[in-house]
Motif scaffolding. Structure first.
Motif, PDB file in Angstrom:
ATOM      1  N   LEU A  36      49.498  34.973  36.630  1.00  0.00           N
ATOM      2  CA  LEU A  36      48.508  34.464  37.571  1.00  0.00           C
ATOM      3  C   LEU A  36      47.150  35.055  37.207  1.00  0.00           C
ATOM      4  CD1 LEU A  36      47.645  33.083  40.265  1.00  0.00           C
ATOM      5  CD2 LEU A  36      48.308  35.212  41.416  1.00  0.00           C
ATOM      6  N   LEU A  37      46.153  34.196  37.109  1.00  0.00           N
ATOM      7  CA  LEU A  37      44.778  34.633  36.900  1.00  0.00           C
ATOM      8  C   LEU A  37      44.053  34.505  38.229  1.00  0.00           C
ATOM      9  CD1 LEU A  37      42.188  35.367  35.369  1.00  0.00           C
ATOM     10  CD2 LEU A  37      41.997  32.968  34.700  1.00  0.00           C
ATOM     11  N   VAL A  38      43.525  35.622  38.732  1.00  0.00           N
ATOM     12  CA  VAL A  38      42.772  35.625  39.982  1.00  0.00           C
ATOM     13  C   VAL A  38      41.299  35.814  39.633  1.00  0.00           C
ATOM     14  CG1 VAL A  38      42.441  36.740  42.226  1.00  0.00           C
ATOM     15  CG2 VAL A  38      44.730  36.661  41.194  1.00  0.00           C
ATOM     16  N   GLU A  39      40.478  34.845  40.051  1.00  0.00           N
ATOM     17  CA  GLU A  39      39.036  34.923  39.839  1.00  0.00           C
ATOM     18  C   GLU A  39      38.410  35.416  41.137  1.00  0.00           C
ATOM     19  OE1 GLU A  39      38.093  30.890  38.885  1.00  0.00           O
ATOM     20  OE2 GLU A  39      38.819  31.074  36.830  1.00  0.00           O
ATOM     21  N   ALA A  40      37.722  36.565  41.102  1.00  0.00           N
ATOM     22  CA  ALA A  40      37.172  37.164  42.316  1.00  0.00           C
ATOM     23  C   ALA A  40      35.755  37.674  42.082  1.00  0.00           C
ATOM     24  CB  ALA A  40      38.067  38.304  42.779  1.00  0.00           C
ATOM     25  N   THR A  41      34.990  37.730  43.162  1.00  0.00           N
ATOM     26  CA  THR A  41      33.644  38.290  43.090  1.00  0.00           C
ATOM     27  C   THR A  41      33.533  39.601  43.867  1.00  0.00           C
ATOM     28  OG1 THR A  41      33.030  36.819  44.905  1.00  0.00           O
ATOM     29  CG2 THR A  41      32.431  36.114  42.675  1.00  0.00           C
ATOM     30  N   ASP A  42      34.540  39.942  44.652  1.00  0.00           N
ATOM     31  CA  ASP A  42      34.549  41.187  45.420  1.00  0.00           C
ATOM     32  C   ASP A  42      34.845  42.348  44.477  1.00  0.00           C
ATOM     33  OD1 ASP A  42      34.815  43.203  47.300  1.00  0.00           O
ATOM     34  OD2 ASP A  42      36.725  42.487  48.097  1.00  0.00           O
ATOM     35  N   ARG A  43      33.885  43.279  44.349  1.00  0.00           N
ATOM     36  CA  ARG A  43      34.055  44.424  43.442  1.00  0.00           C
ATOM     37  C   ARG A  43      35.289  45.255  43.820  1.00  0.00           C
ATOM     38  NH1 ARG A  43      32.159  44.056  38.967  1.00  0.00           N
ATOM     39  NH2 ARG A  43      32.492  46.268  38.730  1.00  0.00           N
ATOM     40  N   GLY A  44      35.587  45.306  45.104  1.00  0.00           N
ATOM     41  CA  GLY A  44      36.755  46.053  45.557  1.00  0.00           C
ATOM     42  C   GLY A  44      38.066  45.461  45.083  1.00  0.00           C
ATOM     43  N   SER A  45      38.040  44.204  44.645  1.00  0.00           N
ATOM     44  CA  SER A  45      39.287  43.560  44.217  1.00  0.00           C
ATOM     45  C   SER A  45      39.884  44.236  42.987  1.00  0.00           C
ATOM     46  CB  SER A  45      39.066  42.067  43.949  1.00  0.00           C
ATOM     47  OG  SER A  45      38.245  41.850  42.819  1.00  0.00           O
TER      48      SER A  45
END
Length: 188
Positions: A36-45
């Motif tokens: 699974l590729l998760v694209e996120a913008t939250d630095r905490g992720s």
């Protein structure tokens, strides 16, 4: 080198705990061994995905960053290798922590990312992001009563478990955390 991805999850624009919540739901839809590729913008992720994978048994393959987007690669483990994240048994409320802030024998450990901590944190809180906790545990007094806080109680839940597994026996997860904190704050 490229990684074969079986499913892509768009978690851009979502804040903790939503990238992990959506990741869990999406992980349930793919087969063991798939990526699974998760694209996120939250630095905490970054810390959240590593911590979630470690605590559930799924494999965190790595992350890369392009511009403002973090790309997290996770491999679904076989059901025999996974487990649900348990709720840490020792929980304290925001109100209970507010009442203890004058007690010098406690340590407030903030496991959010540095950018979150800088804007608003509990006075005197020690900042150690979840992703750095393993290497930096030596900075925390094992004799102290430790109150672990994050934005919503999810990262602090994982951090509290990590501390307990490493011999810290007076650890409390603060819920609901900074998202609903109405006590004193400071910023740096």
């Amino acid at each position: 080198m490229s990684i074969k991805v079986n499913k892509v999850l768009d978690a851009k624009g979502l804040a903790c705990p939503m990238p992990v919540v959506k990741t869990k739901k999406t992980m349930d839809q793919i087969e063991p061994g798939e990526v699974l590729l998760v694209e996120a913008t939250d630095r905490g992720s970054l810390a959240d995905m590593k911590g979630w994978a470690k605590n559930t048994g799924h494999q965190y393959l790595g992350s890369k960053e392009e511009g403002d987007v973090l790309y997290h690669y996770l491999r679904k483990s076989d059901p025999s290798e996974t487990s649900e994240i348990e709720e840490f048994p020792h929980v304290t409320s925001n109100e209970e922590l507010i009442n203890k802030l004058d007690d010098e024998s406690i340590t407030v450990l903030d496991v959010r990312e540095p950018a979150e901590y800088v804007f608003s944190h509990v006075p005197g809180a020690v900042s150690i992001p979840l992703g750095d906790l393993e290497e930096r545990m030596g900075e925390i007094d094992k004799e102290s009563e430790i109150h672990v806080i994050c934005r919503t109680g999810n990262r602090s839940n994982m951090a509290a478990q990590q501390l307990a597994e490493n011999g810290f026996d007076k650890v409390f997860n603060v819920k609901p955390g900074m998202s609903q904190w109405d006590g004193p704050t400071e910023n740096k």
